[in-house]
Write a protein that holds these residues in place. Structure first.
Motif, mmCIF file in Angstrom:
data_model
loop_
_atom_site.group_PDB
_atom_site.id
_atom_site.type_symbol
_atom_site.label_atom_id
_atom_site.label_comp_id
_atom_site.label_asym_id
_atom_site.label_seq_id
_atom_site.Cartn_x
_atom_site.Cartn_y
_atom_site.Cartn_z
ATOM 1 N N SER A 1 0.816 -1.223 0.000
ATOM 2 C CA SER A 1 0.000 0.000 0.000
ATOM 3 C C SER A 1 0.845 1.266 0.000
ATOM 4 O O SER A 1 0.344 2.355 -0.301
ATOM 5 N N ASP A 2 2.124 1.140 0.329
ATOM 6 C CA ASP A 2 3.011 2.309 0.300
ATOM 7 C C ASP A 2 3.164 2.869 -1.113
ATOM 8 O O ASP A 2 3.567 4.011 -1.297
ATOM 9 N N MET A 3 2.837 2.042 -2.104
ATOM 10 C CA MET A 3 2.957 2.474 -3.499
ATOM 11 C C MET A 3 1.782 3.354 -3.930
ATOM 12 O O MET A 3 1.884 4.083 -4.935
ATOM 13 N N ASN A 4 0.709 3.359 -3.188
ATOM 14 C CA ASN A 4 -0.504 4.055 -3.626
ATOM 15 C C ASN A 4 -0.284 5.533 -3.879
ATOM 16 O O ASN A 4 -0.712 6.077 -4.899
ATOM 17 N N SER A 5 0.376 6.212 -2.954
ATOM 18 C CA SER A 5 0.588 7.657 -3.116
ATOM 19 C C SER A 5 1.489 7.951 -4.311
ATOM 20 O O SER A 5 1.325 8.976 -4.984
ATOM 21 N N VAL A 6 2.415 7.059 -4.595
ATOM 22 C CA VAL A 6 3.294 7.220 -5.753
ATOM 23 C C VAL A 6 2.486 7.118 -7.033
ATOM 24 O O VAL A 6 2.598 7.959 -7.941
ATOM 25 N N LEU A 7 1.626 6.116 -7.117
ATOM 26 C CA LEU A 7 0.798 5.909 -8.306
ATOM 27 C C LEU A 7 -0.167 7.069 -8.526
ATOM 28 O O LEU A 7 -0.368 7.520 -9.664
ATOM 29 N N ARG B 1 1.168 12.936 -15.035
ATOM 30 C CA ARG B 1 1.693 12.362 -16.272
ATOM 31 C C ARG B 1 1.398 13.263 -17.465
ATOM 32 O O ARG B 1 0.302 13.800 -17.610
ATOM 33 N N ILE B 2 2.396 13.443 -18.328
ATOM 34 C CA ILE B 2 2.260 14.222 -19.556
ATOM 35 C C ILE B 2 2.347 13.264 -20.742
ATOM 36 O O ILE B 2 3.268 12.440 -20.817
ATOM 37 N N ASP B 3 1.414 13.375 -21.660
ATOM 38 C CA ASP B 3 1.464 12.526 -22.851
ATOM 39 C C ASP B 3 2.705 12.860 -23.669
ATOM 40 O O ASP B 3 3.056 14.031 -23.848
ATOM 41 N N PRO B 4 3.373 11.831 -24.193
ATOM 42 C CA PRO B 4 4.573 12.078 -24.998
ATOM 43 C C PRO B 4 4.227 12.734 -26.337
ATOM 44 O O PRO B 4 3.052 12.806 -26.727
ATOM 45 N N GLY C 1 2.097 3.302 -17.022
ATOM 46 C CA GLY C 1 2.065 2.231 -16.033
ATOM 47 C C GLY C 1 3.400 2.005 -15.352
ATOM 48 O O GLY C 1 3.458 1.360 -14.306
ATOM 49 N N TYR C 2 4.479 2.533 -15.949
ATOM 50 C CA TYR C 2 5.791 2.392 -15.321
ATOM 51 C C TYR C 2 5.989 3.486 -14.259
ATOM 52 O O TYR C 2 5.445 4.587 -14.381
ATOM 53 N N ILE C 3 6.788 3.159 -13.261
ATOM 54 C CA ILE C 3 7.093 4.137 -12.214
ATOM 55 C C ILE C 3 8.311 4.927 -12.672
ATOM 56 O O ILE C 3 9.463 4.537 -12.437
ATOM 57 N N GLN C 4 8.036 6.025 -13.354
ATOM 58 C CA GLN C 4 9.089 6.884 -13.885
ATOM 59 C C GLN C 4 8.773 8.332 -13.529
ATOM 60 O O GLN C 4 7.658 8.804 -13.773
ATOM 61 N N PHE C 5 9.755 9.036 -12.966
ATOM 62 C CA PHE C 5 9.520 10.402 -12.499
ATOM 63 C C PHE C 5 9.877 11.461 -13.539
ATOM 64 O O PHE C 5 9.700 12.647 -13.296
ATOM 65 N N LEU D 1 9.878 -0.613 -3.281
ATOM 66 C CA LEU D 1 8.442 -0.767 -3.534
ATOM 67 C C LEU D 1 8.125 -1.445 -4.856
ATOM 68 O O LEU D 1 7.019 -1.959 -5.039
ATOM 69 N N LEU D 2 9.069 -1.444 -5.793
ATOM 70 C CA LEU D 2 8.782 -2.081 -7.076
ATOM 71 C C LEU D 2 8.614 -3.596 -6.942
ATOM 72 O O LEU D 2 8.085 -4.238 -7.854
ATOM 73 N N ARG D 3 9.014 -4.157 -5.820
ATOM 74 C CA ARG D 3 8.776 -5.600 -5.608
ATOM 75 C C ARG D 3 7.285 -5.880 -5.452
ATOM 76 O O ARG D 3 6.836 -7.010 -5.628
ATOM 77 N N PHE D 4 6.518 -4.802 -5.120
ATOM 78 C CA PHE D 4 5.076 -4.965 -4.921
ATOM 79 C C PHE D 4 4.265 -4.581 -6.158
ATOM 80 O O PHE D 4 3.040 -4.722 -6.143
ATOM 81 N N TYR D 5 4.949 -4.094 -7.207
ATOM 82 C CA TYR D 5 4.200 -3.553 -8.347
ATOM 83 C C TYR D 5 4.871 -3.941 -9.655
ATOM 84 O O TYR D 5 6.069 -3.715 -9.840
ATOM 85 N N THR D 6 4.104 -4.513 -10.562
ATOM 86 C CA THR D 6 4.625 -4.884 -11.878
ATOM 87 C C THR D 6 3.706 -4.315 -12.956
ATOM 88 O O THR D 6 2.506 -4.616 -12.959
ATOM 89 N N PRO D 7 4.217 -3.479 -13.858
ATOM 90 C CA PRO D 7 3.379 -2.907 -14.919
ATOM 91 C C PRO D 7 2.836 -3.995 -15.840
ATOM 92 O O PRO D 7 3.443 -5.062 -15.990
ATOM 93 N N ASN D 8 1.724 -3.706 -16.470
ATOM 94 C CA ASN D 8 1.137 -4.651 -17.429
ATOM 95 C C ASN D 8 2.112 -4.892 -18.576
ATOM 96 O O ASN D 8 2.688 -3.959 -19.131
ATOM 97 N N GLY D 9 2.299 -6.158 -18.926
ATOM 98 C CA GLY D 9 3.171 -6.495 -20.038
ATOM 99 C C GLY D 9 4.636 -6.608 -19.681
ATOM 100 O O GLY D 9 5.452 -6.974 -20.533
ATOM 101 N N PHE D 10 4.979 -6.331 -18.420
ATOM 102 C CA PHE D 10 6.374 -6.424 -17.999
ATOM 103 C C PHE D 10 6.570 -7.670 -17.150
ATOM 104 O O PHE D 10 5.754 -7.972 -16.271
ATOM 105 N N THR D 11 7.640 -8.387 -17.402
ATOM 106 C CA THR D 11 7.965 -9.579 -16.623
ATOM 107 C C THR D 11 9.070 -9.247 -15.630
ATOM 108 O O THR D 11 10.099 -8.677 -16.009
ATOM 109 N N LYS D 12 8.858 -9.573 -14.388
ATOM 110 C CA LYS D 12 9.829 -9.262 -13.342
ATOM 111 C C LYS D 12 11.175 -9.919 -13.631
ATOM 112 O O LYS D 12 11.247 -11.070 -14.069
#
Length: 726
Positions: A226-232, A239-242, A549-553, A627-638
């Motif tokens: 749940s610590d990831m919630n505020s990050v998401l 988020r800005i569209d590319p 979906g990726y955690i990128q700042f 925290l990334l151990r708790f979250y995996t983006p769609n289509g990404f394999t750990k």
């Protein structure tokens, strides 16, 4: 008068007198070091008063420990404490001179990964006056040895010793109160170690850092999903569209990441003694098929090069103390560029002419998902090839090409140069431009190693053109961090032709190059403000890979309406409108300090400050708590670290098997023949080494056969043994 002298000597012959003398000498020495060895940015009466006072509380507290001990042991204990705290001060003097920061427990904890090849740098940093930090220890020892002061073995009442401890505590409390009055939130909101030392002193900073380090360890152990919630929530909201115009323009292309060690933007188009320092990079910067960014800033902290790599390939900030690669690279979960690219069908490889363990790369790269890591042991030993932190750039890039031509395409390959690294030594045979004449030995060799690096880039680019890789590849060049620190302001002012060089100038001096070069790319010089945190989202968009979906700042540097506030690791920032340095704000366009902010200005800088502190804090939360151990983006394999091995024999075997399966390498495209005969270098170390060139070409060609060997593997024994000599 004689009676007064006798009383003074009698006082110093007591335990209390010796204690007072030791405290006074240590205080004077520390204050001298603050003023002459560090750049703490002290301003105003209050800060100057605190700088005078802050060494006293902790010195009295530490030295006061000896008052609890009786007899001669009390004096010995005091001298030991004095020597140890002086050694810590000495270490920080040397570290600060190179990195403009103070040492941390995190840095020390990860020191084994950066200790290689540091002796040359330390000797270059050291000055004779640095040893004066031990002068008080020497004075006290001599006074006792020659019986100028005699040891007082009479016991001191424990109540008195307790009183000294309480006095130290009271003084520190007053110090802290005064500091908070001048800088609210000093211990809770600051990202800059200079503030802690300026207000509370070096010893207090050390304790503060130790507490933070322990808290970080506990934080990771107690983290939950749940610590990831505020990050998401934050990333989704901001988020800005590319840039859709550039989406996928490099799809399917090879990707080169060229790491330009210690290379600053001011070198682009810079001339010395009528000669271009970096003609090859200058040309690339201005070509129509190069996207060049002239307001691109490094954002590193103590991790320097490792921080740059972390941001470039993860879009996560480095840590406030120490190196994330060194401390957490082995254990943490990452969703880095190599893993992302690998899962898109790319072969991924890092190539570096230094030892594999430096910055813990041999472990961190597995966590990041690099298929191959061709470090120093993979390259053939050539006489005088090694300099400071690795193989000289021309020799490294030539041999690296021998592995690149074997990689199944498309590939993602990072090449890390090292010759342009402090203290910028270069043998005369490789010097082809004169040193600058600022009189600063640290600075004057910088143009020589930068020029050498540029020549190596020119040779590598010529090989890409001859082999056709220039048509099938996107090449990203970036400077990792500053080459000349803020401790050399006078010399920098001379280099830039300025009358002075202030804090604002230094913030602007943190620009480093970012160039994205590709045949047919719609290029030009882009003036957007950005930093290393933004590169991965930019590259992913160019390759047509969504980062949603990726955690990128970071954000795509080409996106419209992107926020252009660039965060520095210490909480300062630059933007097209305002720049924050410490507690001061500047108009970025004019460089004028804004001493009294209007309401609109205050709201603007407050919003920027809040954004910077929020992003740094959230990124730190992701990294420190893993925290990334708790979250995996769609289509990404750990990433499974056990899938990777950088043992030379096994890696070469894997490379051979991959090439046999895919038949897409440059060698395969060249009818099974090596292209190394197309690689030309003027490196003097190669003169007369026809045998090397022929054997390298022959053995590289054999990579397409079942032998599975290269010249590097055949020479691994000499390469490994040479490490011991160097």
């Amino acid at each position: 008068m004689k009676q007064l002298g006798s009383k003074i000597r009698g006082f110093f012959n007591t335990r209390l007198g010796f204690f007072a003398l030791a405290v006074a000498l240590f205080w004077a020495k520390t204050y001298w070091a603050y003023q002459t060895k560090f750049n703490l940015g002290v301003s105003g009466k209050m800060q100057n008063l605190l700088l005078v006072l802050n060494p006293l509380p902790t010195t009295i507290l530490l030295f006061g420990v000896a008052l609890y001990i009786s007899g001669r042991k009390s004096y010995i204990t005091m001298l030991i404490i004095d020597a140890l705290t002086s050694l810590w001060l000495f270490a920080n003097v040397l570290y600060y001179r190179e990195f403009s920061d103070f040492m941390t427990f995190s840095l020390i904890k990860g020191s084994s990964s950066v200790s290689s090849n540091l002796s040359t740098g330390v000797m270059g940093i050291m000055r004779a006056s640095d040893w004066l930090v031990f002068v008080d220890v020497a004075i006290l020892i001599l006074l006792l040895a020659f019986h100028v002061i005699r040891m007082d073995t009479r016991p001191i009442k424990k109540l008195f010793a307790v009183g000294v401890t309480l006095l130290a505590g009271l003084m520190f409390g007053s110090n802290l109160s005064m500091a908070y009055h001048d800088r609210s939130g000093l211990l809770t909101r600051t990202f800059d170690n200079n503030y802690i030392v300026k207000y509370l002193g070096l010893n207090a900073y050390t304790v503060f850092d130790g507490v933070k380090t322990a808290q970080t360890s506990a934080t990771k152990a107690n983290a939950k999903a749940s610590d990831m919630n505020s990050v998401l929530v934050y990333l989704k909201k901001n988020r800005i569209d590319p840039n859709a115009q550039y989406t996928g323009v490099a799809k399917g292309k090879n990707v080169f990441i060229i790491h330009l060690e210690s290379f600053q933007q001011f070198l682009i188009d810079y001339k010395w003694d009528g000669q271009e320092v970096t003609p090859n990079l200058n040309k690339l910067f201005h070509e129509s098929d190069t996207l060049s960014f002239d307001n691109f800033f490094h954002q590193v902290g103590q991790g320097k090069t490792s921080d740059a790599e972390t941001m470039m390939e993860n879009s996560l900030f480095g840590l406030p103390e120490g190196s994330a690669m060194s401390l957490l690279g082995t254990s943490n979960t990452f969703q880095a560029a190599p893993a992302i690219m690998d899962q898109q069908g790319y072969t991924t490889a890092a190539l570096h002419g230094g030892v594999a363990s430096f910055w813990n790369r041999d472990n961190a790269y597995k966590s990041w998902g690099y298929d191959y890591f061709f470090s120093k042991s993979y390259y053939q030993n050539i006489k005088n090839d090694f300099l400071g932190y690795g193989i000289k750039d021309k020799l490294f890039m030539r041999q690296a090409a021998g592995y690149i031509e074997q990689l199944p395409q498309p590939f993602y390959a990072k090449l890390i140069t090292v010759t342009n690294h402090y203290p910028y030594p270069l043998d005369k045979k490789n010097q082809s431009i004169a040193k600058t004449d600022t009189g600063d030995k640290t600075v004057d060799g910088y143009v020589q190693t930068a020029h050498y690096l540029d020549q190596a880039i020119g040779e590598f680019m010529a090989w890409l053109k001859k082999t056709g890789l220039d048509k099938t590849s996107m090449i990203v060049f970036y400077g990792d961090h500053f080459g000349i620190s803020a401790n050399h302001k006078d010399a920098v002012a001379q280099l830039l032709g300025k009358d002075s060089f202030d804090d604002f100038d230094n913030a602007m001096f943190q620009r480093v190059p970012l160039m994205i070069h590709m045949d047919g790319l719609k290029g030009g010089i882009n003036h957007t403000y950005g930093g290393e945190i933004d590169v991965l989202p930019t590259i992913m968009n160019l390759l047509g890979i969504s980062n949603k979906g990726y955690i990128q700042f970071g954000s795509d540097l080409l996106a419209a309406n992107r926020n252009q506030t660039v965060a520095f690791r210490n909480g300062d920032f630059v933007s097209p409108t305002y720049t924050k340095i410490g507690s001061n704000y500047y108009d970025t366009k004019t460089g004028e300090q804004l001493k009294k902010l209007t309401q609109a200005q205050k709201e603007a800088v407050d919003a920027m400050t809040n954004r910077v502190t929020t992003e740094l804090s959230l990124s730190d939360r992701v990294v420190n708590r893993d925290l990334l151990r708790f979250y995996t983006p769609n289509g990404f394999t750990k990433v499974d670290k056990s899938d990777y091995s950088y043992t030379q024999s096994k890696a070469l075997e894997m490379l051979q098997a991959a090439d046999d399966k895919n038949k897409t390498s440059l060698i395969d495209k060249n009818n099974g023949k090596s292209t190394m005969n197309e690689y030309k270098t003027d490196a003097p170390e190669m003169a007369g080494l026809k045998e090397f060139a022929d054997s390298y070409s022959s053995s590289s060609s054999s990579a397409s056969s079942s032998s599975g060997t290269t010249s590097a593997s055949s020479s691994s024994a000499t390469s490994d043994s040479s490490d011991k000599d160097k």
